[in-house]
Design an enzyme around this catalytic site. Structure first.
Site, PDB file in Angstrom:
ATOM      1  N   TRP B 326     -61.855 -56.252  -4.512  1.00 10.07           N
ATOM      2  CA  TRP B 326     -61.636 -55.003  -5.251  1.00 10.07           C
ATOM      3  C   TRP B 326     -62.772 -54.013  -5.019  1.00 10.07           C
ATOM      4  O   TRP B 326     -62.588 -52.806  -4.997  1.00 10.07           O
ATOM      5  CB  TRP B 326     -61.510 -55.311  -6.750  1.00 10.07           C
ATOM      6  CG  TRP B 326     -61.384 -54.111  -7.646  1.00 10.07           C
ATOM      7  CD1 TRP B 326     -60.240 -53.491  -8.019  1.00 10.07           C
ATOM      8  CD2 TRP B 326     -62.455 -53.402  -8.292  1.00 10.07           C
ATOM      9  NE1 TRP B 326     -60.515 -52.424  -8.850  1.00 10.07           N
ATOM     10  CE2 TRP B 326     -61.869 -52.341  -9.050  1.00 10.07           C
ATOM     11  CE3 TRP B 326     -63.846 -53.539  -8.319  1.00 10.07           C
ATOM     12  CZ2 TRP B 326     -62.622 -51.447  -9.804  1.00 10.07           C
ATOM     13  CZ3 TRP B 326     -64.593 -52.638  -9.062  1.00 10.07           C
ATOM     14  CH2 TRP B 326     -63.978 -51.608  -9.794  1.00 10.07           C
ATOM     15  N   HIS B 327     -63.982 -54.580  -4.829  1.00 11.81           N
ATOM     16  CA  HIS B 327     -65.153 -53.725  -4.675  1.00 11.81           C
ATOM     17  C   HIS B 327     -65.186 -53.003  -3.327  1.00 11.81           C
ATOM     18  O   HIS B 327     -65.849 -51.978  -3.203  1.00 11.81           O
ATOM     19  CB  HIS B 327     -66.439 -54.533  -4.844  1.00 11.81           C
ATOM     20  CG  HIS B 327     -66.730 -54.888  -6.267  1.00 11.81           C
ATOM     21  ND1 HIS B 327     -66.152 -55.973  -6.890  1.00 11.81           N
ATOM     22  CD2 HIS B 327     -67.517 -54.285  -7.190  1.00 11.81           C
ATOM     23  CE1 HIS B 327     -66.593 -56.024  -8.146  1.00 11.81           C
ATOM     24  NE2 HIS B 327     -67.411 -55.017  -8.360  1.00 11.81           N
ATOM     25  N   GLY B 328     -64.516 -53.545  -2.351  1.00 14.06           N
ATOM     26  CA  GLY B 328     -64.530 -52.849  -1.067  1.00 14.06           C
ATOM     27  C   GLY B 328     -63.868 -53.632   0.031  1.00 14.06           C
ATOM     28  O   GLY B 328     -63.700 -54.846  -0.065  1.00 14.06           O
TER      29      GLY B 328
END
Lengths: 330, 468
Positions: B326-328
């Site tokens: 989700w962060h990248g």
């Protein structure tokens, strides 16, 4: 009186005391420092004393590859000299190191006020990626003409790590007393940062080119018609064309031989130039592709700066084109 | 607009003035103003992306209405799938499109060496897309589960999605926490304003003075680890742990404070996470809105701990892996998530069946220290631009290198101040203590924060979590 109001009043009072103390102690030094940082802006605002006011004026907007401060005899001046006898013009070269399409866009309003007959913008494939430094924007943001502001609100300001409200605020604050205050505060902040980071190497390490890979990599930036730099270039051309001035974009020569040897050069460069061509011509301008024009011996470094031989080569090539643009613009 | 920018200060002062000049009975007008301001705020980055925000809002508003009207479970399920596909599709395209394309070509190139990589997608990631997408999804899922009544007002729903204080970097607010606040008239008491201002000031201090100063050092070390010795590397690793915490929690503080100025309550997002004594506690204190979202909508949907031991660990691992992703769009984030997943699973395995007993103070301090080291270890993967850099960081940490860079002094002072600041928040959050101080002391404090924020600003630093 409510606590909130009292807190706000006390905050204001203490801030005023701090401001007075700053002005009394470091005010002049901060003002001098801040004013230097806004040198470009001061230059733009100064009434330009044109050397040849009666000659057709050609404006050059580029980066360090043609800036006077980084080249002993840049080709815009060689072109002026070459045309002196048959078709005298005045080449106004306001190029600056690191200038990119955002800078060209913001300065275009001031350039157009000088009534040029033709404008030449240098597009360097080396600075096509979004830039994270946002500070330089405020120095020139207030030069965006009022009539351009609605269109400017849709431009990709994020490509220079800023926003349209910031540009608008900078423009709103462009009144001399406010500007002087801003310069002073900015100068004070610069002095504080220098005192904080007494050892420069840590910051400089971030800017130093460590190896050839990093030097070459900057040239290999994929672009599309939606890339921020490309859109700003188109906006610059459009602004000039809307004011009835011919705008020509020159794709600056890049050290093709060395890039090819390092494996960074390929057909993608031609494709990128075609992207620029379609966008520039769509905006009503012209494009001249010189990206592969110079040979290795005509560059003096990897950053694309030409030596005297390279500058002379480009001057010979561009002189007739400059003449043709000026003739058609008169 | 960044919260620590002059243009935002002008924006918020004008907005507050306009908002409170509208009489309280005209709540609908106030909400319209907030909605307009929120879209203006979001559009300041890129005006075209407001269309994405509007699209996501229209999709889930309509899905909610139709779900409420649907009579069969299959129809409701189909509508939920539409919402999931729409939101995750947009998120997938903008955030992960290039990443998955690169992986596909890497795999194809492995089997057919002649396959060449396509041009880079060069897709601009809309700011905050991960946050508002999860926010609207939570609404659709809650309506489907019957845990949230459908919102009949498009104005209320649009404001829930786009409310500017938490739009671009959270906290991820659940509809059941926010929508009821829009149905009632909000009253802003002087005490709430005072606490909000304290919150905003603390947030700005954390972000600009602490996080950005640490970041200036951390960035250089992580960019060029080979230039630095063991102690510098260690300083940068610890420095990053505090940089990301103060950057993100500072933003959350400002968001919560700004919301309170308009009479809205937004849930807490951090609770002194580096005082955690185990990984479970860490995830109850760090990015609370995301971890609870993942728990309620992913972990529990996969079965949670209801399907036996092995499946529980599997669910935990998948949740944390996807939490990392989700962060990248990078394997670094996946590895970071995997480390936390593995650590959580191991902790669960080792503590299963054991009676919960209170640790002695000394034992807890040791556990807190060890937990912090493990968190920092995982942060290296999160921060490093690639695995090579992460490997170099670890190599220089564990193989002694002498090269103490003189610019480390400021970073060290800032790190010590950061640790002290974090410790000062226990047991009572700093904001509650500051809020009780006399007005003159608070005035001096605010003036100091304004001056420090101005002096430490560099003009180009962004909030780390904006990139997610």
């Amino acid at each position: 009186m409510s606590r909130v109001v009292r807190i706000v009043l006390w905050t204001g009072f203490v801030l005023a005391l701090i401001l007075v103390a700053l002005v009394l102690t470091i005010g002049p030094a901060a003002l001098e420092r801040g004013t230097k940082a806004y040198a470009d802006r001061e230059l733009e605002k100064r009434d330009v004393l044109f050397q040849f006011p009666n000659r057709p004026r050609v404006y050059w907007m580029g980066d360090s590859t043609i800036a006077k401060m980084s080249n002993p005899n840049p080709y815009p001046h060689l072109i002026e000299a070459a045309l002196e006898s048959e078709f005298p013009i005045e080449s106004v070269n306001r190029s600056r190191p690191g200038a990119d399409p955002y800078v060209h866009y913001m300065r275009m309003g001031q350039v157009l006020k000088a009534d040029p007959v033709a404008i030449f913008i240098v597009a360097n494939l080396r600075i096509m990626r979004p830039i994270t430094m946002g500070r330089g924007i405020l120095q020139l943001a207030s030069f965006v003409p009022r009539s351009e502001l609605p269109a400017a609100s849709l431009l990709p300001w994020y490509g220079r790590s800023t926003t349209f409200p910031r540009v608008l605020l900078a423009r709103t604050m462009s009144w001399s007393p406010i500007e002087k205050g801003v310069y002073t505060l900015d100068g004070a902040r610069e002095m504080f940062h220098d005192a904080l980071w007494t050892s420069k190497p840590a910051r400089r390490a971030g800017w130093r080119i460590r190896n050839l890979y990093q030097a070459f990599r900057r040239y290999d930036t994929p672009i599309t018609r939606f890339s921020p730099m490309v859109r700003m270039l188109a906006a610059s051309v459009r602004m000039a064309v809307r004011h009835g001035v011919s705008a020509t974009v020159i794709v600056a020569p890049v050290p093709v031989a060395r890039l090819a040897k390092a494996g960074f050069y390929g057909p993608q460069f031609g494709e990128r130039v075609e992207v620029l061509r379609s966008v520039v011509e769509g905006a009503g301008g012209h494009l001249i592709d010189l990206h592969a024009e110079l040979v290795k011996s005509e560059f003096r470094d990897l950053s694309g700066h030409y030596n005297a031989q390279g500058a002379a080569h480009l001057a010979d090539l561009l002189a007739p084109i400059v003449r043709e643009r000026v003739e058609s613009g008169m | 607009m960044l919260f620590n920018s002059l243009e935002f200060a002008v924006f918020i002062v004008l907005l507050l003035g306009l908002y409170f000049s509208i009489p309280a009975p005209y709540d609908r007008v106030r909400k319209l103003l907030l909605l307009f301001a929120s879209y203006l705020f979001y559009g300041s980055w890129n005006p075209y992306f407001t269309l994405l925000l509007l699209g996501s809002t229209l999709l889930d508003f309509n899905v909610g209405l139709r779900m409420a009207a649907a009579r069969s479970l299959s129809r409701r399920r189909a509508l939920l799938l539409i919402s999931l596909a729409g939101n995750l599709g947009v998120l997938g395209f903008f955030k992960y499109g290039g990443f998955f394309a690169d992986q596909a070509y890497a795999i194809a190139g492995f089997f057919s060496p002649g396959v060449s990589a396509p041009p880079s997608w060069d897709i601009l990631l809309p700011v905050g897309i991960s946050f508002y997408t999860f926010q609207t999804l939570s609404y659709s899922i809650d309506v489907y589960r019957g845990e949230q009544k459908v919102c009949p007002s498009f104005l209320d729903f649009a404001l829930f999605v786009s409310f500017f204080p938490q739009l671009v970097a959270g906290p991820i607010v659940r509809s059941r926490e926010f929508l009821p606040q829009l149905e009632e008239r909000r009253v802003v008491l002087p005490n709430a304003v005072e606490l909000a201002l304290v919150r905003i000031a603390i947030g700005l201090f954390k972000k600009v003075v602490l996080a950005d100063t640490l970041g200036a050092y951390v960035d250089v070390v992580f960019d060029y680890p080979k230039s630095f010795g063991t102690l510098n590397i260690l300083l940068a690793v610890y420095g990053y742990a505090y940089q990301i915490y103060f950057d993100f929690s500072g933003y959350s503080d400002i968001a919560i404070g700004l919301a309170a100025l308009f009479g809205f309550h937004i849930p807490e997002n951090f609770d002194r996470p580096y005082l955690s004594a185990n990984p479970r506690e860490f995830w109850q204190r760090w990015h609370i809105s995301l971890s609870s979202w993942l728990r309620d909508y992913l972990y529990i949907s996969l079965g949670g701990n209801r399907l036996g031991g092995v499946r529980t660990y599997f669910n935990l691992a998948v949740t944390m892996l996807l939490g990392g992703l989700w962060h990248g769009a990078s394997w670094n984030f996946v590895v970071w998530g995997a480390i936390h997943g593995l650590w959580l699973a191991l902790h669960r395995l080792l503590t299963r069946g054991r009676a919960v007993s209170e640790d002695s103070r000394a034992r807890r301090i040791v556990k807190q220290f060890l937990t912090f080291q493990m968190v920092c270890f995982a942060w290296v993967f999160f921060r490093a631009p690639d695995f090579g850099t992460a490997a170099e960081i670890f190599r220089r940490l564990f193989v002694w290198q002498i090269n103490i860079h003189s610019s480390a002094e400021i970073a060290l002072v800032c790190l010590l101040a950061s640790v002290a600041f974090h410790l000062a928040e226990a047991p009572l959050p700093l904001r509650e203590r500051v809020g009780r101080l006399p007005p003159v002391v608070q005035g001096v404090g605010y003036a100091a924060v304004v001056v420090l924020v101005f002096l430490f600003s560099s003009g180009s630093a962004r909030f780390i979590y904006f990139q997610f």
